[in-house]
Design a protein around this motif. Sequence first.
Motif, PDB file in Angstrom:
ATOM      1  N   GLU A  75       0.830  -1.210   0.000  1.00  0.00           N
ATOM      2  CA  GLU A  75       0.000   0.000   0.000  1.00  0.00           C
ATOM      3  C   GLU A  75       0.862   1.256   0.000  1.00  0.00           C
ATOM      4  N   CYS A  76       1.996   1.217   0.691  1.00  0.00           N
ATOM      5  CA  CYS A  76       2.913   2.368   0.649  1.00  0.00           C
ATOM      6  C   CYS A  76       3.413   2.603  -0.769  1.00  0.00           C
ATOM      7  N   ALA A  77       3.649   1.512  -1.496  1.00  0.00           N
ATOM      8  CA  ALA A  77       4.087   1.642  -2.893  1.00  0.00           C
ATOM      9  C   ALA A  77       3.021   2.329  -3.725  1.00  0.00           C
ATOM     10  N   HIS A  78       1.764   1.967  -3.505  1.00  0.00           N
ATOM     11  CA  HIS A  78       0.687   2.634  -4.238  1.00  0.00           C
ATOM     12  C   HIS A  78       0.716   4.137  -3.976  1.00  0.00           C
ATOM     13  N   VAL A  79       0.889   4.522  -2.718  1.00  0.00           N
ATOM     14  CA  VAL A  79       0.910   5.955  -2.381  1.00  0.00           C
ATOM     15  C   VAL A  79       2.112   6.631  -3.029  1.00  0.00           C
ATOM     16  N   LEU A  80       3.286   6.038  -2.884  1.00  0.00           N
ATOM     17  CA  LEU A  80       4.508   6.653  -3.402  1.00  0.00           C
ATOM     18  C   LEU A  80       4.473   6.798  -4.928  1.00  0.00           C
ATOM     19  N   HIS A  81       3.797   5.883  -5.596  1.00  0.00           N
ATOM     20  CA  HIS A  81       3.698   5.961  -7.059  1.00  0.00           C
ATOM     21  C   HIS A  81       2.480   6.769  -7.502  1.00  0.00           C
ATOM     22  N   GLY A  82       1.739   7.318  -6.555  1.00  0.00           N
ATOM     23  CA  GLY A  82       0.575   8.142  -6.900  1.00  0.00           C
ATOM     24  C   GLY A  82      -0.622   7.352  -7.387  1.00  0.00           C
ATOM     25  N   HIS A  83      -0.654   6.076  -7.065  1.00  0.00           N
ATOM     26  CA  HIS A  83      -1.796   5.263  -7.470  1.00  0.00           C
ATOM     27  C   HIS A  83      -3.022   5.579  -6.603  1.00  0.00           C
ATOM     28  N   GLY A  84      -4.192   5.330  -7.151  1.00  0.00           N
ATOM     29  CA  GLY A  84      -5.419   5.454  -6.377  1.00  0.00           C
ATOM     30  C   GLY A  84      -5.971   6.858  -6.255  1.00  0.00           C
ATOM     31  N   LYS A  85      -5.448   7.791  -7.003  1.00  0.00           N
ATOM     32  CA  LYS A  85      -5.949   9.166  -6.901  1.00  0.00           C
ATOM     33  C   LYS A  85      -7.294   9.337  -7.599  1.00  0.00           C
ATOM     34  N   ASP A  86      -7.499   8.633  -8.677  1.00  0.00           N
ATOM     35  CA  ASP A  86      -8.767   8.739  -9.400  1.00  0.00           C
ATOM     36  C   ASP A  86      -9.820   7.795  -8.832  1.00  0.00           C
ATOM     37  N   GLN A  87      -9.404   6.624  -8.420  1.00  0.00           N
ATOM     38  CA  GLN A  87     -10.322   5.632  -7.869  1.00  0.00           C
ATOM     39  C   GLN A  87      -9.554   4.758  -6.896  1.00  0.00           C
ATOM     40  N   ALA A  88     -10.214   4.431  -5.795  1.00  0.00           N
ATOM     41  CA  ALA A  88      -9.573   3.609  -4.763  1.00  0.00           C
ATOM     42  C   ALA A  88      -9.074   2.298  -5.347  1.00  0.00           C
ATOM     43  N   ILE A  89      -7.888   1.877  -4.887  1.00  0.00           N
ATOM     44  CA  ILE A  89      -7.343   0.579  -5.279  1.00  0.00           C
ATOM     45  C   ILE A  89      -7.553  -0.379  -4.119  1.00  0.00           C
ATOM     46  N   LEU A  90      -8.468  -1.299  -4.309  1.00  0.00           N
ATOM     47  CA  LEU A  90      -8.761  -2.321  -3.295  1.00  0.00           C
ATOM     48  C   LEU A  90      -7.938  -3.565  -3.605  1.00  0.00           C
ATOM     49  N   ASP A  91      -7.169  -3.991  -2.639  1.00  0.00           N
ATOM     50  CA  ASP A  91      -6.329  -5.168  -2.836  1.00  0.00           C
ATOM     51  C   ASP A  91      -6.970  -6.369  -2.169  1.00  0.00           C
ATOM     52  N   GLU A  92      -7.429  -7.273  -3.007  1.00  0.00           N
ATOM     53  CA  GLU A  92      -8.146  -8.461  -2.560  1.00  0.00           C
ATOM     54  C   GLU A  92      -7.242  -9.674  -2.656  1.00  0.00           C
ATOM     55  N   ASP A  93      -7.131 -10.409  -1.544  1.00  0.00           N
ATOM     56  CA  ASP A  93      -6.374 -11.659  -1.516  1.00  0.00           C
ATOM     57  C   ASP A  93      -4.992 -11.466  -2.144  1.00  0.00           C
ATOM     58  N   ILE A  94      -4.220 -10.552  -1.562  1.00  0.00           N
ATOM     59  CA  ILE A  94      -2.923 -10.175  -2.127  1.00  0.00           C
ATOM     60  C   ILE A  94      -1.993 -11.361  -2.319  1.00  0.00           C
ATOM     61  N   GLU A  95      -1.940 -12.247  -1.342  1.00  0.00           N
ATOM     62  CA  GLU A  95      -1.014 -13.380  -1.452  1.00  0.00           C
ATOM     63  C   GLU A  95      -1.318 -14.247  -2.668  1.00  0.00           C
ATOM     64  N   ALA A  96      -2.599 -14.526  -2.885  1.00  0.00           N
ATOM     65  CA  ALA A  96      -2.975 -15.377  -4.017  1.00  0.00           C
ATOM     66  C   ALA A  96      -2.697 -14.688  -5.349  1.00  0.00           C
ATOM     67  N   ASN A  97      -2.782 -13.349  -5.363  1.00  0.00           N
ATOM     68  CA  ASN A  97      -2.631 -12.607  -6.615  1.00  0.00           C
ATOM     69  C   ASN A  97      -1.224 -12.066  -6.833  1.00  0.00           C
ATOM     70  N   SER A  98      -0.310 -12.286  -5.867  1.00  0.00           N
ATOM     71  CA  SER A  98       1.022 -11.683  -5.972  1.00  0.00           C
ATOM     72  C   SER A  98       1.809 -12.244  -7.154  1.00  0.00           C
ATOM     73  N   MET A  99       1.550 -13.496  -7.518  1.00  0.00           N
ATOM     74  CA  MET A  99       2.285 -14.103  -8.630  1.00  0.00           C
ATOM     75  C   MET A  99       1.671 -13.763  -9.982  1.00  0.00           C
ATOM     76  N   SER A 100       0.453 -13.254  -9.981  1.00  0.00           N
ATOM     77  CA  SER A 100      -0.205 -12.912 -11.252  1.00  0.00           C
ATOM     78  C   SER A 100      -0.953 -11.598 -11.089  1.00  0.00           C
ATOM     79  N   PRO A 101      -0.238 -10.475 -11.050  1.00  0.00           N
ATOM     80  CA  PRO A 101      -0.880  -9.162 -10.843  1.00  0.00           C
ATOM     81  C   PRO A 101      -1.883  -8.842 -11.941  1.00  0.00           C
ATOM     82  N   THR A 102      -2.930  -8.124 -11.557  1.00  0.00           N
ATOM     83  CA  THR A 102      -4.014  -7.820 -12.491  1.00  0.00           C
ATOM     84  C   THR A 102      -3.805  -6.517 -13.249  1.00  0.00           C
ATOM     85  N   SER A 103      -2.797  -5.744 -12.872  1.00  0.00           N
ATOM     86  CA  SER A 103      -2.541  -4.473 -13.552  1.00  0.00           C
ATOM     87  C   SER A 103      -1.088  -4.085 -13.351  1.00  0.00           C
TER      88      SER A 103
END
Length: 370
Positions: free
Chosen positions: A250-278
């Motif tokens: 989540e700190c990375a999202h903030v530092l990269h300016g992510h989520g300013k237009d729409q909230a970034i909800l991270d669901e089941d991060i561990e399961a999705n860490s090997m295959s990111p959706t964006s």
Amino acid sequence: MNSLQAKTPGQLVREAMEAKGWGERDLAFAIGTAPGPINQILHDRRSISLAMARALGAALDRPAEEFARAQAEYDVQRADGPDPLVSSRSRILSRYPLREMVKRGWIDPDHRPGTLEEQVCQFFGVRSLDEVPHLNHSAKKTDYSDIPPAQLAWLFRVRQIALEMHPPTYSEAKLRDAVEAFKDMRGDPESVRRVPRFLNEAGVRYVVSEGLPSALIDGVCFWLDPKAPVIGMSIRFDRIDNFWFVLRHECAHVLHGHGKDQAILDEDIEANSMSPTSEEERVANTDAAEFCVPSEQMRSFYLRKNPYFSESDVIAFSKRMSVHPGLAVGQLQRMAKRYDLLRKHLVRIRSHLAGSMMMDGWGDVVPVGR
């Protein structure tokens, strides 16, 4: 006049009597009762019981169900109308885990002003139920169309708490300094107590709120305005590896300016860490994994030791990396898909964090708007 046109049970009985050329006393005699009850039925002052419906059916050569149905329909028509709020409450409950939200104290009609429906509108920051996301069934797509209702409710709870916070103006430089400071905390579970203070000093609103059942939510990043980032975490898995991975993600999202237009909800991060959706998730996953254990060293250790990971080797490797063994174990479990591996090192951290901040959930409610 036929039975379909009868407006009341009494009219239906009278019609059937007249078809047989009977009077009240005739019907009473046929049934074996006094004329009084029959008179009351004919004037709709006495309901037709199920037993009476069968008796009338047998005496008047009509289906008993016809009289019972007429009585039931008549009773429904005469009954007091339901509270007009019943339908609105039903709308909410059909989409949102309303009872759980009340149980958690997010909505409290017993101790806060306004009806339950008004509090729901206040919770979502809208004026009417028609404006609550997912309750408006029009074809218009909203910013929240793709977010499941339970996750959206959690997001708005995080937002509600964040609005009560008043940290200094956000500083990217201070957040980067905080992330560097976090590296020195990775070896000691108790050090997570310092996390809220570092984030507050960087101008980041940090909220920990227990997730709703089955929501599978781990974290969120959004901005109240261009200078007010928010990080929310559910601590769905109370483990040191998951805590640091999600926080750094989540700190990375903030530092990269992510989520300013729409909230970034991270669901089941561990399961999705090997295959990111964006691309945003790929960047955040990379930063988080690199933070927990530098990827090059982690991969080298994995290839050298696989498939035999002794506890002594893992502890020695973690010491060289200046991290708690749980962080290395978490990475190894995912890489090897062996989730039973050295689990005892995945220590809990929520109780340590609770010593330095008010967390929403687990029996506690953060007071807002009172």
